[in-house]
Write a protein that holds these residues in place. Structure first.
Motif, mmCIF file in Angstrom:
data_model
loop_
_atom_site.group_PDB
_atom_site.id
_atom_site.type_symbol
_atom_site.label_atom_id
_atom_site.label_comp_id
_atom_site.label_asym_id
_atom_site.label_seq_id
_atom_site.Cartn_x
_atom_site.Cartn_y
_atom_site.Cartn_z
ATOM 1 N N ARG A 219 -29.781 11.161 -17.283
ATOM 2 C CA ARG A 219 -29.973 12.193 -16.273
ATOM 3 C C ARG A 219 -29.242 13.481 -16.645
ATOM 4 N NH1 ARG A 219 -28.458 10.125 -10.886
ATOM 5 N NH2 ARG A 219 -27.718 8.147 -11.695
ATOM 6 N N THR A 227 -20.449 18.534 -8.965
ATOM 7 C CA THR A 227 -20.848 18.176 -7.600
ATOM 8 C C THR A 227 -20.716 19.422 -6.736
ATOM 9 O OG1 THR A 227 -18.592 17.475 -7.158
ATOM 10 C CG2 THR A 227 -20.165 15.749 -7.699
ATOM 11 N N ASP B 101 -24.164 12.579 -4.041
ATOM 12 C CA ASP B 101 -23.719 13.047 -5.360
ATOM 13 C C ASP B 101 -24.544 12.417 -6.472
ATOM 14 O OD1 ASP B 101 -21.799 14.731 -4.403
ATOM 15 O OD2 ASP B 101 -20.218 13.219 -4.429
ATOM 16 N N ASP B 102 -24.923 11.144 -6.264
ATOM 17 C CA ASP B 102 -25.686 10.446 -7.280
ATOM 18 C C ASP B 102 -27.090 11.019 -7.416
ATOM 19 O OD1 ASP B 102 -26.064 8.354 -9.152
ATOM 20 O OD2 ASP B 102 -24.589 7.229 -8.020
ATOM 21 N N PHE B 105 -27.037 14.375 -8.999
ATOM 22 C CA PHE B 105 -26.481 14.447 -10.359
ATOM 23 C C PHE B 105 -27.478 15.047 -11.363
ATOM 24 C CE2 PHE B 105 -25.394 12.718 -14.523
ATOM 25 C CZ PHE B 105 -24.034 12.888 -14.567
ATOM 26 N N GLY B 106 -28.694 14.482 -11.397
ATOM 27 C CA GLY B 106 -29.714 14.965 -12.333
ATOM 28 C C GLY B 106 -30.104 16.415 -12.074
ATOM 29 N N ILE B 108 -28.548 18.814 -10.557
ATOM 30 C CA ILE B 108 -27.474 19.769 -10.855
ATOM 31 C C ILE B 108 -27.388 19.980 -12.368
ATOM 32 C CG2 ILE B 108 -24.986 20.197 -10.764
ATOM 33 C CD1 ILE B 108 -24.875 18.696 -8.155
#
Lengths: 259, 248
Positions: A219, A227, B101-102, B105-106, B108
């Motif tokens: 990813r 974040t 956040d998970d 993640f990609g 961002i």
């Protein structure tokens, strides 16, 4: 399996849990600095600190029993440290006992130091519990990152929080598998089996780390975890911070004048 | 003929310990189709999937082409943003402290703006039926929820191709049903490696059978699942029994 003890009370909706975590960290850190920098004899100052913490606890909505229980976890460590302080060398001996050739004497200076360390540790601990119980761990991490904590450290803590329970579950399942086949055998044998399990757990965690890394790369991971920080300082935050700052300054000023 | 989104020619791969995982595999995947990959354990399914976004690479960069691009260092960021790979164990896929956040993640990492990321996360969670889960910690989710959250983590990147490794493993029948419904309504090119033949019967238009690092058979779902001698060869009677039931 569900593990909830870290964040059990951080979802209580209260004044304290709604505060911006950065303001909370800075505010409570200031409180702790004041606590540890006060002379042991300044009883009124400690009374004020205690009162502040009491009010904040009321505002946090966390049951007193929970806070006391968490105190108990840290108590043995504090006890280990303070236990010998009263026996420090000093001018005035308050109490003296001789056992054979060894003489134990409690000094006045030692006792004052003992009181000081105890009350400071107790109040600081309460402040930390107040912070961690009203902020969930991911938010706390984002706040310390925003306050300048190194990213690598935040990343390590974040993975620890995510995977410690996974590893705990794995260990539990391994132990159940071992117990299911444990019929008799010497104690030494069981200890050896346990040591083997720890080794297996290490290898498995290592392999999981690799798998996680691959999932991160898939990813678009490039070495930086990014974040969002959805923090905003509100009127309540400002009020909390100002009240705390004014009270602490008053204590310090009055202490300097009359101390 | 539809556009080729994945083009694999004579792909060889051996793991560092010498185990041969892929030996001259050829495979084309077309836009819009759902391709099932079956094969015994060790047939090379997972190894193949790891080649689709360049996690594993052999020497020749033109052995695997995705959306017409070779697997080169320069193209890999683009390819990883177009190919969403969902790993078998959601514990490994979900590595951030919160679901938000998970899933973010990609996006961002792809450089999306904050507002777009938030929208993408919200849409992805809604797509997998987990709206309102953004603030939760992954370790507080059930297995079924974790599986769906894992899919959301790549859907938020808006990929062209969704690659799933054993999506239904460890799921109870109800959650498995939910997963199948989800896969059926996703309008993406999909590649699914699994032992779950009934799932393939419901989701796939085409199936490949892998054996010893090669594609042994490749055809329409109905043709493959009714080719009993082939399936018997590939696996045990139990699977065959299931596939008979599900195709009739």
């Amino acid at each position: 399996m569900e593990h909830d003890f870290i964040d059990r009370y951080s979802r209580i909706d209260s004044f304290m849990s709604r505060l911006d975590p950065r303001v909370k960290i800075v505010g409570l850190a200031a409180l702790m600095v004041c606590i540890v920098s006060t002379a042991p004899a300044a009883l009124p100052a400690f009374a004020v600190y205690g009162a502040i913490i009491l009010v904040l606890t009321r505002l946090s909505g966390i049951p007193a029993a929970v806070i006391l229980k968490r105190m108990l976890v840290a108590a043995p460590f504090i006890l280990m440290i303070v236990l010998f302080i009263p026996f420090f060398r000093g001018e005035t001996v308050v109490l003296s006992r001789t056992f054979g050739s060894v003489t134990f004497s409690v000094t006045r200076e030692g006792l004052i130091l003992f009181w000081g360390v105890c009350v400071k540790a107790f109040l600081s601990l309460l402040s930390v519990i107040l912070l961690t119980a009203t902020t969930d761990f991911p938010t706390l991490l984002k706040a310390i990152e925003k306050l300048g904590c190194p990213k690598v450290l935040v990343m390590v803590l974040s993975f620890m929080y995510r995977y410690i329970f996974v590893i705990q579950d794995e260990f539990m399942m391994m132990r159940q598998a071992k117990d299911a086949r444990s019929v008799g055998g010497s104690r030494l044998f069981h200890w050896r089996a346990l040591a083997g399990m720890v080794g297996v757990l290490f290898v498995r965690s290592y392999e999981r780390a690799e798998a996680v890394y691959l999932a991160m790369c898939s990813r678009g991971f490039d070495g930086n975890v990014r974040t969002f920080h959805p923090f905003r300082v509100t009127v309540a935050d400002a009020a909390f911070f100002l009240t705390l700052a004014v009270s602490l300054s008053c204590v310090k000023v009055l202490g300097a004048l009359y101390g | 003929m539809a556009e080729k989104v994945v083009e694999i020619k004579k792909l060889y791969y051996a793991y560092p310990d010498g185990t041969k995982a892929l030996s001259g595999l050829d495979l084309d995947v077309f836009r819009g189709e759902t391709l099932g990959i079956i094969g015994a354990n060790g047939a090379g399914k997972s190894t193949l999937l790891l080649h689709l976004n360049g996690i594993l690479r052999n020497g020749a960069s033109d052995a695997v082409k995705v959306l017409g691009r070779d697997m080169t260092d320069k193209n890999i960021p683009f390819i990883r943003s177009r190919v969403g790979l969902v790993f078998q164990d959601p514990e490994n896929q979900l590595f951030m402290p919160t679901v938000f956040d998970d899933v973010a993640f990609g996006p961002i990492n792809m450089g999306m703006k904050e507002g777009d990321v938030r929208r993408a996360v919200e849409e992805a969670l809604k797509e997998v039926d987990l709206p309102g889960f953004a603030g939760r910690s992954p370790h507080h989710l059930s297995v079924g929820e974790k599986k769906r959250a894992a899919i959301a983590t790549v859907l938020s990147m808006k990929p062209d191709i969704l690659v799933l490794d054993e999506p239904s493993s460890n799921l109870d029948p109800k959650h498995r049903r939910g997963l199948i419904d989800l896969l059926r309504r996703l309008p993406l090119t999909m590649i699914i490696a699994t032992h779950d033949l009934p799932l393939l019967a419901e989701t796939c238009s085409r199936i490949c059978v892998m054996e010893e690092g090669r594609v042994e058979a490749d055809g329409k779902t109905a043709d493959i699942l009714q080719n009993y001698p082939l399936l018997e060869d590939y696996d045990t009677g139990a699977l065959l029994h299931i596939s008979r039931r599900s195709t009739t």
